[in-house]
Write an enzyme that holds these catalytic residues in place. Structure first.
Site, PDB file in Angstrom:
ATOM      1  N   SER A  82       0.842  -1.204   0.000  1.00  0.00           N
ATOM      2  CA  SER A  82       0.000   0.000   0.000  1.00  0.00           C
ATOM      3  C   SER A  82       0.874   1.250   0.000  1.00  0.00           C
ATOM      4  O   SER A  82       2.081   1.193   0.245  1.00  0.00           O
ATOM      5  CB  SER A  82      -0.926   0.026   1.230  1.00  0.00           C
ATOM      6  OG  SER A  82      -0.151   0.103   2.424  1.00  0.00           O
ATOM      7  N   SER A 109      12.138  10.981   6.961  1.00  0.00           N
ATOM      8  CA  SER A 109      10.985  11.884   6.956  1.00  0.00           C
ATOM      9  C   SER A 109      11.456  13.297   7.239  1.00  0.00           C
ATOM     10  O   SER A 109      12.530  13.504   7.843  1.00  0.00           O
ATOM     11  CB  SER A 109       9.972  11.451   8.024  1.00  0.00           C
ATOM     12  OG  SER A 109       9.005  12.464   8.247  1.00  0.00           O
ATOM     13  N   TYR A 143       7.934   9.017  16.427  1.00  0.00           N
ATOM     14  CA  TYR A 143       8.087   9.027  14.967  1.00  0.00           C
ATOM     15  C   TYR A 143       9.350   9.782  14.562  1.00  0.00           C
ATOM     16  O   TYR A 143      10.158   9.297  13.762  1.00  0.00           O
ATOM     17  CB  TYR A 143       6.858   9.659  14.325  1.00  0.00           C
ATOM     18  CG  TYR A 143       6.862   9.625  12.815  1.00  0.00           C
ATOM     19  CD1 TYR A 143       6.583   8.449  12.135  1.00  0.00           C
ATOM     20  CD2 TYR A 143       7.145  10.768  12.068  1.00  0.00           C
ATOM     21  CE1 TYR A 143       6.590   8.409  10.745  1.00  0.00           C
ATOM     22  CE2 TYR A 143       7.159  10.740  10.685  1.00  0.00           C
ATOM     23  CZ  TYR A 143       6.882   9.556  10.029  1.00  0.00           C
ATOM     24  OH  TYR A 143       6.894   9.520   8.652  1.00  0.00           O
ATOM     25  N   LEU A 195       3.145   4.511  -0.313  1.00  0.00           N
ATOM     26  CA  LEU A 195       4.399   4.819  -0.993  1.00  0.00           C
ATOM     27  C   LEU A 195       5.132   3.540  -1.403  1.00  0.00           C
ATOM     28  O   LEU A 195       5.786   3.502  -2.449  1.00  0.00           O
ATOM     29  CB  LEU A 195       5.293   5.671  -0.091  1.00  0.00           C
ATOM     30  CG  LEU A 195       4.699   6.994   0.415  1.00  0.00           C
ATOM     31  CD1 LEU A 195       5.740   7.760   1.231  1.00  0.00           C
ATOM     32  CD2 LEU A 195       4.181   7.843  -0.727  1.00  0.00           C
ATOM     33  N   PHE A 202       2.908  13.535   2.328  1.00  0.00           N
ATOM     34  CA  PHE A 202       2.534  12.816   1.118  1.00  0.00           C
ATOM     35  C   PHE A 202       1.179  12.141   1.332  1.00  0.00           C
ATOM     36  O   PHE A 202       0.844  11.747   2.452  1.00  0.00           O
ATOM     37  CB  PHE A 202       3.580  11.756   0.775  1.00  0.00           C
ATOM     38  CG  PHE A 202       4.660  12.238  -0.148  1.00  0.00           C
ATOM     39  CD1 PHE A 202       4.822  11.695  -1.402  1.00  0.00           C
ATOM     40  CD2 PHE A 202       5.520  13.255   0.255  1.00  0.00           C
ATOM     41  CE1 PHE A 202       5.818  12.140  -2.261  1.00  0.00           C
ATOM     42  CE2 PHE A 202       6.512  13.707  -0.585  1.00  0.00           C
ATOM     43  CZ  PHE A 202       6.671  13.156  -1.850  1.00  0.00           C
TER      44      PHE A 202
END
Length: 257
Positions: free
Chosen positions: A15, A154, A167, A17, A200
């Site tokens: 799924s 990221s 994260y 990217l 994104f």
């Protein structure tokens, strides 16, 4: 590195990217091994794209499952004569939380572990299992290249936002280890690059409220929109094909400020 007739392992490839990357590399002649926990979409992708794609069900947090998947992938490459040319660990999660909540209670450690185990530990685990199969590849001309790792960092690794503690920590670690891996693996003819996307369109960002989405769009200089999965996949292909890209973190963020 040429994509055609080489195998690329994409975790989280069922799924978002990861899937866009699978489709792009496949369209350029690559063999693709998808590692994901979503068996339904993984098998659907195999049926849609054909024989050059295989699906292996495994959780990034489960070392025995990853070991079994990589062993099966290695066996598949012997059948196809398409050696493992690249690994793209695209499986990732984000679970917003601050270390201390509104009631002055510390965040549950399981929340932090969930993010770190998938985004960091799972990446290291997959890479260590795949690399022995890449270091023995026949080197290609003119540079003696044997493979490439394309990691997913990221923009949070550079400028994390409130509530992104786990994260940002995981993606910052990916950013930090990119150059180290490039240096460690140089003698083996294996490159390591990372891509740091900002906002994104993905399953993760689809859960955001309209207000949050708008606030994120406002910090892009140009273009004033979220990135598209195909743009990420194109960046992966660039990293694979350009041998001079090594040890670097490529930001895909629309000049985010």
């Amino acid at each position: 590195m040429h994509i055609k007739d080489r195998t690329f392992i994409v975790s989280g490839g069922a799924s978002g990217l990861g899937l866009a990357t699978v489709e792009d590399l496949h369209s350029h002649g690559g063999y693709i091994a998808i590692i994901d926990i979503n068996a339904d979409t993984g098998n659907q992708t195999v049926q849609r794209l054909g024989d050059r794609v295989q699906f292996y069900e495994a959780d990034s947090r489960d070392t025995p499952a990853l070991e079994a998947a990589v062993k099966d992938i290695a066996a598949w490459t012997k059948q196809t004569s398409a050696p493992i040319g690249g690994v793209i660990p695209a499986a990732g999660v984000g679970l917003p939380a601050k270390l201390v909540g509104k009631n002055n209670e510390p965040v549950d450690m399981s929340t932090l572990d969930f993010v770190l185990n998938i985004n960091l530990r799972g990446v290291l685990d997959l890479l260590r299992l795949c690399l022995p199969h890449m270091t023995t590849n026949t080197p290609t001309e003119p540079d003696g290249e044997r493979g490439v790792l394309v990691l997913v960092s990221s923009s949070a690794a550079f400028d994390g936002q409130p509530g992104q503690i786990a994260y940002a920590a995981s993606k910052g670690a990916i950013r930090s280890m990119t150059l180290v891996l490039a240096r460690d693996l140089a003698q083996n003819g294996i490159r390591c690059v990372a891509i740091a996307p900002s906002f994104f369109e993905s399953a993760m960002t689809a859960q955001m409220s309209g207000k949050v989405r708008k606030s994120l769009e406002n910090v892009f200089e140009f273009p004033k929109r979220p990135g598209q999965a195909k743009e990420f996949a194109g960046a992966v292909r660039f990293c694979v094909e350009n041998a001079m890209v090594n040890g670097e973190v490529l930001r895909l963020d629309g000049a985010r400020t």
